[in-house]
Each structure stands twice: as C-alpha cells, then as structure tokens.
Design a protein around this motif. Sequence first.
Motif, mmCIF file in Angstrom:
data_model
loop_
_atom_site.group_PDB
_atom_site.id
_atom_site.type_symbol
_atom_site.label_atom_id
_atom_site.label_comp_id
_atom_site.label_asym_id
_atom_site.label_seq_id
_atom_site.Cartn_x
_atom_site.Cartn_y
_atom_site.Cartn_z
ATOM 1 N N PHE A 93 -34.382 -54.275 25.641
ATOM 2 C CA PHE A 93 -33.460 -55.314 26.138
ATOM 3 C C PHE A 93 -33.220 -56.434 25.138
ATOM 4 O O PHE A 93 -32.890 -57.565 25.518
ATOM 5 N N THR A 94 -33.385 -56.147 23.859
ATOM 6 C CA THR A 94 -33.212 -57.179 22.839
ATOM 7 C C THR A 94 -32.270 -56.646 21.775
ATOM 8 O O THR A 94 -32.550 -55.597 21.179
ATOM 9 N N ASN B 156 -40.072 -61.951 22.823
ATOM 10 C CA ASN B 156 -39.227 -62.118 21.641
ATOM 11 C C ASN B 156 -39.765 -63.208 20.720
ATOM 12 O O ASN B 156 -39.881 -63.017 19.514
ATOM 13 N N ASP C 299 -37.818 -61.334 28.787
ATOM 14 C CA ASP C 299 -38.416 -60.978 27.500
ATOM 15 C C ASP C 299 -38.504 -62.147 26.527
ATOM 16 O O ASP C 299 -38.913 -61.952 25.379
ATOM 17 N N ASP D 128 -33.653 -61.603 31.396
ATOM 18 C CA ASP D 128 -34.162 -60.238 31.426
ATOM 19 C C ASP D 128 -35.658 -60.153 31.166
ATOM 20 O O ASP D 128 -36.188 -59.071 30.898
ATOM 21 N N ARG E 22 -27.782 -64.853 29.277
ATOM 22 C CA ARG E 22 -27.873 -63.998 30.466
ATOM 23 C C ARG E 22 -27.896 -64.788 31.762
ATOM 24 O O ARG E 22 -27.492 -64.277 32.815
HETATM 25 MG MG LIG Z 1 -33.443 -59.624 25.975
#
Ligand SMILES: [Mg+2]
Lengths: 214, 214, 329, 329
Positions: free
Chosen positions: D78-79, A50, A46, A44, A179
């Motif tokens: 989205f986390t 993160n 990120d 996704d 994912r």
């Molecule tokens: Mg995520």
Amino acid sequence: MSQHSDASFPDLSAAIKRRLIEHVCETIEEHAEELTRLDKAVGDGDHGINMSRGVRAISAETEQLVQLETPRILQRVGMILVMNIGGAAGPIFGTFFMTLAKDFRTARDQASLAQIFEAGVESVCARGKSRPGQKTVIDVLAPLSGLLLSGKPLSLAAFSEAASAAAEATIPLQAQRGRASFLGARSIGHLDPGARSAELMIKAVCSVLAKECK
Amino acid sequence: MSQHSDASFPDLSAAIKRRLIEHVCETIEEHAEELTRLDKAVGDGDHGINMSRGVRAISAETEQLVQLETPRILQRVGMILVMNIGGAAGPIFGTFFMTLAKDFRTARDQASLAQIFEAGVESVCARGKSRPGQKTVIDVLAPLSGLLLSGKPLSLAAFSEAASAAAEATIPLQAQRGRASFLGARSIGHLDPGARSAELMIKAVCSVLAKECK
Amino acid sequence: MKKLINRPEDIVAESLEGLAISHSDILVVQPGARFVRRRTLGRGKVALVSGGGSGHDPLHAGFVGKGMLDAACMGEIFTSPTPDQIVAAINAVETGAGTLLVVKNYDGDVMNFDMAAEMCDHALRSILVTDDVSIPIDGRSTGARGVAGTLIVEKILGAAAEMGWPLDRLMILGERLVAQTKSMGVALTSCTVPANRTPTFELNDDEMELGVGIHGERGQTRVKLDNADAIARHLVSKVLQCLPVSESGDALILINGFGATPLIELNLMARSVDQAVRHAGLRPVRYLVGNYVTALDMAGCSVTITLLDAEIEALWDAPVHTSALRWGC
Amino acid sequence: MKKLINRPEDIVAESLEGLAISHSDILVVQPGARFVRRRTLGRGKVALVSGGGSGHDPLHAGFVGKGMLDAACMGEIFTSPTPDQIVAAINAVETGAGTLLVVKNYDGDVMNFDMAAEMCDHALRSILVTDDVSIPIDGRSTGARGVAGTLIVEKILGAAAEMGWPLDRLMILGERLVAQTKSMGVALTSCTVPANRTPTFELNDDEMELGVGIHGERGQTRVKLDNADAIARHLVSKVLQCLPVSESGDALILINGFGATPLIELNLMARSVDQAVRHAGLRPVRYLVGNYVTALDMAGCSVTITLLDAEIEALWDAPVHTSALRWGC
Ligand SMILES: [Mg+2]
Ligand SMILES: Nc1ncnc2c1ncn2[C@@H]1O[C@H](COP(=O)(O)OP(=O)(O)O)[C@@H](O)[C@H]1O
Ligand SMILES: Nc1ncnc2c1ncn2[C@@H]1O[C@H](COP(=O)(O)OP(=O)(O)O)[C@@H](O)[C@H]1O
Ligand SMILES: [Mg+2]
Ligand SMILES: [Mg+2]
Ligand SMILES: [Mg+2]
C-alpha cells in the motif's frame, strides 16, 4: 534563536549532528505504532511503517552523514527519505529536506532561516498540490514558517510548542489531500498522521539543539 | 409387533400414512441443527441441511404420497431422497427405502419384515461399500436388523430404544467411511451424524405406530 | 457470516447463472438444470463429465470448455450432485463416442456417480481422483480423497479427449495421471457454509490445520502456525513421499489457494515450494498458481505435484478455453 | 493475523520472486530490483509502465506481458514505489518510442511518478486513472482515486501500444478511456497489513462499508449488510450516475473481488449486476469476473463499467498474455 554576526552559522559539530540524526530517528521509531494507529483511523494504516523504514535507512548511514556539512546532510537525508519511504510521506518529507538544503549555506539569522524554511514549505505545497488547511504535514510546517517570518524573537521551546499546537489543530479539519480526503466528513475528529510526524521531528530537533547549543 | 394371519398386512390408512410421513419429516426438521452440529465435528457441517432438504421435498408431496400403497410410498420416498439430498446421505437413505419397497408387499409377520429390513441394510452396505463398525448409518440399521432376525418378540418401544443405543454406540468408534474417516483417530468420541438421523427416523416411525396402531 | 449472496438456498443456482452470463460465448446453463455444458460440443469425441459439491469454484464449472470438460454437475454446497442430475448432464453432451466421468473420491460422490452410471446404458467409464496424501491408510480401504489434483486430471484428460482419444486410451491415461499426481493442504481458517452462518471449526490465531481437504473440515493435525518456507517444506516432503520416483524429474506444480488466500501469498508460496522441490532433486517445469480448487472462504493452500513426461507435458500445454483456465487460444 | 509468509518485511520481494519463477516464460525480475518487466520487449513500441503499492495483486505485476504492461514497479504494501525505482523500470523497457505511465490517482503515487518523470529526459506522458465514484467532489480538487478500472485502462492501452500506436494517440485513447470507466466498491471486512498484525478497521457482522478503495481503508458510509441484488443495484446506480450516456449502450463490466472474496460470490454478483445494468438500459457485452485489483485479504467487491465503442471493444478483445489475464494466444 541566537544570532551570529558572521556571514553564516559556523557548522555544527559532528557530535551535535550525530545527536540530531539519532534523536530524530529514535523519536520516529518510538512513535511508529502511534503513527500507524493514526493512519488506520483516516488512511491505510502504514504511516508508522513508512516513516520507520525511512529513519532506519538514515540511521544506517549516520557515520557517513555526520562527516558531511549540514546542507549536504539535509540533501542526503531528503534523498534517503525519497528513495526509501515511497507513498505520500516519502516525496513530502524528502522534498522538504532537499529544499532546505539548497539555500542552507546562507542561513545567518532568524530572518534568513525563516526564508529557507518558507521555501521548504512552498516546495512541499508544490509537490503535493496542497495548501494549509487541508489536514496534512503542511498544517504543521506552514504555521511554523509564519512564526519564523514574523520576526518575533522565538525560543526553541516556543517553536516546539507551536509545532504541537499546529498538529493538534489538524483534528477538527476535514481532509482535502491524501487518503484521509477519501473519508470526507468522516476524517473530522482525527489527528493527521503526517502532521504528527512533522511535529515529532521538529520537537526532536529543538530538544537536541536546546540541550547542546546553550 | 402384532401378527396377522392373512397373506399380507392390510395397508395402513391414509391418516396413518400421513401421520408417519409428517412425523418423520418434522422430527428431522426439528433436529436439523443438531445434525449439522454433529457433522461440523467430524464432517463438512451439512448433514442437517441435507436431510432437511430431503424431508422438505417429501413434505411437499405428502398429499400425493398418502394416496399410494405403502410399497409405492417407500419407493417414491427413496427416489425423492436420492434426487434431493445428494451427498452421502441421499444414496444411503434413498437406497434403503427403495430396497424396502421391493418386497414390502410380502410383509406378513416379524420374520418376513426382518428379511425385508435385512435386504435394505444389505443394499446400503453394497451402495456404500461399507459394513458395521465403520461409524455410519449402518451401525444403527444393522443391529436393528439383527434384533428383528433374532425372532424374539419385540415391542415398538424396545425397537426404539435399541435404535438409540446403537446410535450412541457409534461414539467410541473410529470412522472408516464417509468424511469422518479423514480424521482418523480424531473421529473417536463423536456421534455419527448419519447414525443419529437413522435413529431419529426409526423412533419417529415407532412412536406414530405405537400411538395409532393399538 | 458475511457473503455477497441473496438467500443461502439460491447461491448455487444464482452463481451458475452468473457464470453463464459472463461466459455466454462458451457456456450454457439450462434454466433449472443444475449443470453447465459447453456451448459447442465436439462431435465424435468422448464426452468428459465431472461434478461434485459446489463451493470449490472454479472447480468444476469453471473448467467447462474447449480442451477440458464437456459438462459439470454442481451439487449443493459441499454436497455431491444427485444421480438424475448427473444423468441429465451426460445425456446433454454424449455424442456417441462414450463418456468419461471424473469423480473425486468421496463416499457421496462415488455413490451418486455410481447410481447415475447404473442408469445410463451407453459406454461409460470413470476415473477416481485420489491425490490427497494426508489421510492415513489404516482404517480406510476406499483410498485417498480427491482434492486440487482434480484440476490437473481434468485438464490433461480434456486435452486428450479434444484430440480424439478413444475411451479406453483415456482410461489408461487417467489412471496413470492419478498415480502421478499427489497433493497436500494446510488451512489457516475453516470456512462458513452459508446455511450455517458460523464457521465449521475455529482455529486459534497461532494455529493451523495440516492435511485438510476442501470442505472446511478438520485436518489431520493441528499445529502451531509456521512460516511459508517451513510449510512448503512440509507439504512438499509429504507429497514426494507418495510419488513414484520419475526418470526425468520434471514436475508440474500447482499452488492452490482455498478461496480466501490472496495471490500475493500464493506467489510467495510458489517461491518457497520451488526451493523445496528443487532441493528434493525435481525440476519444476510448469507452474499454476491461484485459487482454483477452493473451500468457500477458507484461507490456506495446497501443493500438488504431477510427475511429467513428454506426453503429459504436451497435453498440459495444449490449448484450453474455459472460464478459469485459458491458454493457447 | 494469519498469512502464508516468512518475515513481513520480505513479502513484496519474495512474492515477486515467486511470480517470476512461476512465469519465467514471460517475466523477468532483476534480483534486488523492485520491478517486473516483460522478458521480450517489443522494439519500437511505446513502453507502457505502471506500478503502485503492493497488496493489490495481480495488479500491476500480474498484468505485465504481451499486449499489456511492459513493466510494473511494486512498492511496499500500500505504498507507492519510489522515484528511483520507477526510473529504473522505465529505463529497462524504453526502446525509443517513448513511455506512457499509467498512474492511479493517489497523492503518493502521483508525487512519486511525478518525481520520476522529472528525472527522465526522454518522451514520457502519463495517464491518471480516476475511476472511483464514491468520493464526494466537495473538498477534494485533485479528482477521484484510481481503483479496479486501472486494469481496463492497462489492458486496452496495452493492446494499442502493442499495435504500434504512437504516444500522442495513446494519450488521447487513455483520457477517453478514463472518462468512460467508473467504479464503486463495497467491503465486508477490512484487511490486515502484515506489519500491523491487526485489521485496519473492524466491522460488525451485520455491517458493510460502502464506497471503499483498495487499501482496506474506511469507505464513505457504514450501512447494514444487504443482499447481493440490493448491493448490485446500489453500486451500478452510483456508477451510472457518473458515466456519460453512450450511444450504443454497449458496456464492459468488471466484477472485481478484493482478495478474499470467493469466486462463487463474484459469479453470483455477476448475475445481480447484469440485471441492474440491463434494467438501466445498457447492454453488457463483455464481462470480467475475479479477484483482480485487491486489497490483501479484504472481502467485498467492486463493479466497474466501461462504455464501449467498436474501437475499444476490439482492443479489449486483442490478444493478451500476462500471468493474470490471457486470451487470444
Ligand atoms: Mg500507504
Ligand atoms: N498532497 C499532500 N500534500 C501534503 N501532505 C500530504 C499529501 N498527501 C498526503 N500527505 C501527508 O502524508 C501523510 C500520509 O503518509 P503515509 O501514510 O506514509 O502515505 P500514504 O498515504 O501513501 O499511505 C498524511 O497524513 C498527510 O499528512
Ligand atoms: N460409505 C458409507 N456407507 C454408509 N454410510 C455412509 C457412508 N459414507 C457416509 N455415510 C453416512 O453419511 C453421513 C454423512 O451424510 P452427509 O453429511 O449428509 O453427507 P456428506 O458426507 O456427503 O456431507 C455420515 O454420518 C454417515 O453416517
Ligand atoms: Mg498511509
Ligand atoms: Mg456432511
Ligand atoms: Mg456434504
């Protein structure tokens, strides 16, 4: 890795601890865009965001961290990652560091280190309900654990190289966790972002130790 | 325009009526994209879509229409436009045709035609609360009405050219009616889409009459 | 252009059909008719009828139901409905107490509703919504256009009509509401009219259009994209310049997305607008946040402020049951 | 990238703040806390807590309120939220009857909620939502991911919790619901994660991604863009393949937009889906149509079907008062 005859390693100096923390954090920050790009391909988009949120939270505590003993640092770093990253990477890396912390005091030689490392890998597998071959962080950590357990004398450089090879080896895998698994066969041909993060951290640690501990 | 001594023009033949209807409709269809493009610049980008929806509804009724007398055709065409176009163009063109229809039976010469045309223009001004100079359809219709009223002998070619000149002359105007008025000074420098439609219809009518009525 | 559609020419009819299918408890669409009406009409109440071009969903069809509209006539995309269509809708819901038309102030809408009104012979009045503050007054003598404030006018008039207010009193309320309701919008993108396949206009990645309407048309000025707080301050200050000072300072705020604006951004704008409105000394006591008066797939938002008094506030709070707005029942 | 935001890193907090401002009658956001909770807690009822990454608005924060969630933990975009955050939310709404967690089946969500559960010592169970039917089962042993069906699970469990059902009974209901709720989605575009400034992936103008989730990630296959009827038939047939045949054939249908899909298209899809579902012999007796479980500014939609029985239907119809879903009160 050098061996000591006393009950445990003498703890690292605050300077080395600082260097380790700084270099791991810097390395992740420098590669944040690459990590996000990898995650755009199979996830996704990120992972870099993160991880850099995590290492920034660590950086902000560097001064307090270097005052602590190594096991406490590992414990605290794990907590910081869990509380700041979220997503899959937070529990994965956080659990790994927190598990290393548990028995780190008993680290004496390659064999005991290997056991500590293996416990870390197992805790990650348990947390993620995952195992090697599923195109995750574990595909970097598990082979390294195997290397350590093999008992063969191992240079920091060789350990580093093994991390890179293991990360690289996630490319042909079809993802079965995280994912990327949603993509089925479309996940084949891409480097796993989490594996790349694990590789980067291992290499950062090895390079500092190689420089500072000879 | 040719003059007749009897009380009114003898009605046009069904063939000429068909040719007029077909050519006006074809002309609009052929220019639909251009009309939409003009409306994208100063409006909501639908004028061509609207006009072609209108002329398609007319085309579908061609066979019935050509059986009617010209005033009834004008009346019916106006209704079809009102009931199918919607937006600003529907009431504007629809009202024009329906008003022409009212007194068309009395069309005898250029003078009586001029009055009928003028009544049409006035009904559009009333419907749109608009007047010449506001960058609308009226800026084509009003000058043509003036030409007819002037009494000067007028060829179909000259009438056609005057329509084009009038449409062109909307370019430097700042819109004060219709969606283009929302743009304020930004509407300057663009041809008004409705004016272009009026020009196209007038020219289509003139070209058929020039060919068929000599 | 990418849209979930079949043929562009069928969008309006098929979408209305879908609306009626998913809200068959409250709505009826006569096959072929281009209007939506309440399933259960309130006998003896003034009929509230609105309409306009399609592409602004949920406006107007989504606001048909108890406590709001009795019927909505939906034209082609961005094209006012035709007079015959409007007459049919009026006739379908008129029950003897007269009809109030709510018309957004566009030349096309005004002309078509006027023609419809001329064709009806029962009691009929209309309220012209003119809430947009972005149009310079010079040059235009027909007043401002109607945008998102239309929702507020329809909701509040709908509540009053439901309570049995007569036509004259509704007219007075409607005119007061229009005077107390002002809006201003900003677009981050234009939109694509399906039959055209390309956007009405293009904006660079660092630009926005200030003072836009709800048809994907160009706005008043093109400026550099700014952050949410700055955009909110600008919109709020423009809107407040055009509002009569109110005694209580109580306000209803509508943060309206233009169709492709995610709720996360509209909620964020609510925070920015709240700060700007409070800074100006008003008290926002009611909020509505969402994509309610849209321009197909345009990105951006508008801010509408309605000055409240106890009467209008109570009418806003009154029960409403439509597909897009529902509370109190 | 064009968004109505201030700094990308502040989006989640500022948007939650805006939500709380515009719904202060029902919601509370503790400053600095990353969860939203009901203003008035139902004493003695099981607490229903959910959460996940942000960017899916109105899921989950928009579903906090009477008859639905008691608290929602919102992570970064989205986390998944972090364990400490989840624990704080649980502690804020737990009133002694235990807590039921509703978790979408993603590795990240599962791990963080698991860690949170390990840190709590009162009665706590969790329902894993696994409604997506697009993931091939081979290779993945952890089950399908949770997508738009989450809304339905949260609404129906919320109604039952509000009626005082005990934890065990809620678990049984939740598991039954998950088994009877399936979804499949199609994307016309990806989305832009604000911190990234460019879309997660690009699609050509004539392509769509079939079998997408709600994170702007790639789907199962990329195919040529098709019309609404064909897309509906495909999604419905995939969903029905994974649903146990029901006796009554009654179904609840959710046509869910991904954030940038205009309502006019979703309404049109409702018509197409209705035809496909009826063709398959089911009776759609309840509909919900809108942008409810989104992926920032992704365009596209998903279809969710829940098989209904009298109990589940009554719970769906029960009153709900949240910012995004409201009826019966
Ligand atoms: Mg995520
Ligand atoms: N179940 C799991 N076990 C081990 N590692 C996992 C698991 N799920 C995901 N990962 C790792 O996490 C990485 C993704 O992290 P990130 O992108 O930060 O989280 P998210 O997937 O929640 O967005 C993957 O590349 C993979 O290496
Ligand atoms: N008040 C008015 N009086 C006369 N003509 C008008 C008026 N308003 C608009 N028009 C004409 O209508 C044209 C626009 O038609 P169209 O695009 O079909 O309708 P809409 O503006 O409703 O989309 C304008 O270019 C202008 O010539
Ligand atoms: Mg990720
Ligand atoms: Mg137009
Ligand atoms: Mg139009």
